[in-house]
Every structure is written in C-alpha cells, then in structure tokens.
Design a protein around this motif. Structure first.
Motif, PDB file in Angstrom:
ATOM      1  N   ALA A  26     -12.275   3.389  25.228  1.00  0.00           N
ATOM      2  CA  ALA A  26     -11.318   4.018  26.139  1.00  0.00           C
ATOM      3  C   ALA A  26      -9.973   4.232  25.443  1.00  0.00           C
ATOM      4  CB  ALA A  26     -11.163   3.143  27.376  1.00  0.00           C
ATOM      5  N   TYR A  27      -9.926   5.233  24.579  1.00  0.00           N
ATOM      6  CA  TYR A  27      -8.688   5.567  23.848  1.00  0.00           C
ATOM      7  C   TYR A  27      -8.459   7.067  23.992  1.00  0.00           C
ATOM      8  CZ  TYR A  27      -9.666   0.983  21.972  1.00  0.00           C
ATOM      9  OH  TYR A  27      -9.940  -0.346  21.859  1.00  0.00           O
ATOM     10  N   THR A  28      -8.065   7.459  25.185  1.00  0.00           N
ATOM     11  CA  THR A  28      -7.941   8.868  25.531  1.00  0.00           C
ATOM     12  C   THR A  28      -7.181   9.669  24.474  1.00  0.00           C
ATOM     13  OG1 THR A  28      -8.008   8.272  27.853  1.00  0.00           O
ATOM     14  CG2 THR A  28      -7.145  10.465  27.332  1.00  0.00           C
TER      15      THR A  28
END
Ligand code: PGA
Length: 249
Positions: free
Chosen positions: A73-75
């Motif tokens: 989750a590292y947009t």
C-alpha cells in the motif's frame, strides 16, 4: 578499463509517441557504438513501450526513480520488482531534483540502492553540492557525506553494479558546467572516498559519471578526463542528434 556509461535522463518530458520517436532515431544512429554503454531513462509511463522498442539493440533501459518495497500500500510508487519485470537495468536515485522537490534524503537513497541491488538492478546514485555549499567551501564535505550515507551497508561485491553520478546542482539545467578539471577533481575525491570505505580495487572499478549541462560542445573535454566515466545528460538527451554527438564524443 572502465567502460564509459552515457545515460539520458528525460525527466518529465515526452509522451509515449514522442519517446518512441526519439528512441527509434537513437537506435539507428547509435547502432554501431560498441565501446560504451548507452542508457535512456524515459518517464514511467513510456518505459514499457521503450523497452519493447529497444529489444535486441545496444540501448539499455533506465528508470528515473523507484520505491524500496517490493509491493504493498504505497500509492503512486513503483517497485524494483516491477521495473525489473519490464526490462529496466538502471535506476537513477537521489537526483537533486528529487532531493529538493520530493525530500529524498540520504537514508531513503540508501534504502532504494540496497533494494535495487537485491533485485539485480543497478542504481545510478546522484550526489553533488549546491551553489551555496560550493561558495562556502563545503563541496568536499557534502559530497563525501553523501557517498558515505548513500552506500552505507552496500557490500564490496555489489559495487560492480553501482554507478555514481557527480552532479553539481548549480550546473543542472543552467547551461553552466563545472570545468573539466574541477569535475575531474571532485570525481577523484569520490573515488578516494570509495577507497577509504572499501579498497583500492573497488575504487578503481566503480564508474563515476559527470552530470550538469553536458552538451555536444563540452562532452569530449569532460569525457576524456582520467576520472570521468561517462555522463548523466538531461536537456541535451531530449534531442536525438545532440545525444548521439555526446555518446560518440
Ligand atoms: P542537464 O541535467 O543536463 O539538463 O543539466 C542533468 C541532470 O539533471 O541529470
């Protein structure tokens, strides 16, 4: 003998069609170049298309940045695994524009370098002083510190896959270049730092590029200095003829 490496950093320029147009011209004009490594670094959006276009040619693919985790989750981020998957070989990290506009610290650069090496990718680690730091006589200090921090924990055998780019910030995109003697002097100091951290052997094989307003007119003078092993080229790499002339210095 260290093989010179000339890399074009296209920065935030070129649509996919424009990127393909440029790389097709380069593929043709540079096809006989054998004694130096040629790398182009398009934007993330154009990487895949350019990867397909240069298959089987002597042009290698580089990215301009990456994150250090494999996935999650590292947009907005892109991982070394993803880059490797599409045929990227080199990744520029720690560029001064990323350090100043996107708060990329030496700690982050170090994490990225290690993650890239672990995945079999080759970091091009940028270091260099600002005009203020240069005028305050801080050049040596700053550059040494960056090298120590950025390479912290990297094993001697991994240095074969590392390239350092010395880019004085005041010379990037300004039309001002360091004199060839001055660029050679700072690069020699970087090599001494590597010798201090590792050994003479590692220091003698590690490639160190110069970057900052490299153009056809100054390429030969810079590239023929004893310590300079190629160039990281911004503006002039957007033009096929200019980049060709630099590669063929
Ligand atoms: P420039 O950029 O050649 O346009 O000065 C160099 C770089 O930022 O890598």
């Amino acid at each position: 003998m260290r093989t010179p490496i000339i890399a074009g950093n296209w920065k935030m320029n070129k649509t996919v069609d424009e990127a393909l147009d440029l790389v097709r011209k380069l593929k043709e004009s540079l096809k006989d170049v054998k004694d130096r490594e040629i790398v182009v670094c398009p934007s993330f959006v154009a990487l895949y298309a350019v990867a397909k276009e240069i298959e089987g040619s002597n042009i290698k693919l580089g990215a301009q940045n990456c994150y250090y985790e494999d996935n999650g989750a590292y947009t907005g981020e892109v991982s070394p695994v993803m880059l490797k998957d599409i045929g990227v070989e080199y990744v520029v990290i720690g560029h001064s524009e990323r350090r100043s506009y996107f708060a990329e610290s030496d700690d982050l650069v170090n994490k990225k370098a290690k993650a890239l090496l672990k995945k079999g990718l080759k970091p091009i680690i940028c270091v260099g002083e600002s005009l203020e730091q240069r005028e305050a006589g801080e050049t040596e200090n700053i550059v040494r510190k960056q090298v120590f921090r950025d390479l912290d924990g990297i094993e001697p055998y991994q240095l074969n896959d590392v390239v350092i780019a010395y880019e004085p910030i005041w010379a990037i995109g300004t039309g001002k270049t360091a004199t060839s003697e001055e660029a050679n002097r700072v690069i020699s100091l970087i090599r001494d730092t590597i010798k201090e951290m590792y050994s003479e052997k590692e220091a003698s094989v590690l490639r160190i590029q110069y970057g900052g307003s490299v153009k056809p007119e100054n390429a030969t003078e810079l590239m023929t200095q004893s310590e300079i092993d190629g160039a990281l080229v911004g503006g002039a790499s957007l033009d096929a003829e200019a980049f060709e002339a630099i590669v063929k210095f």
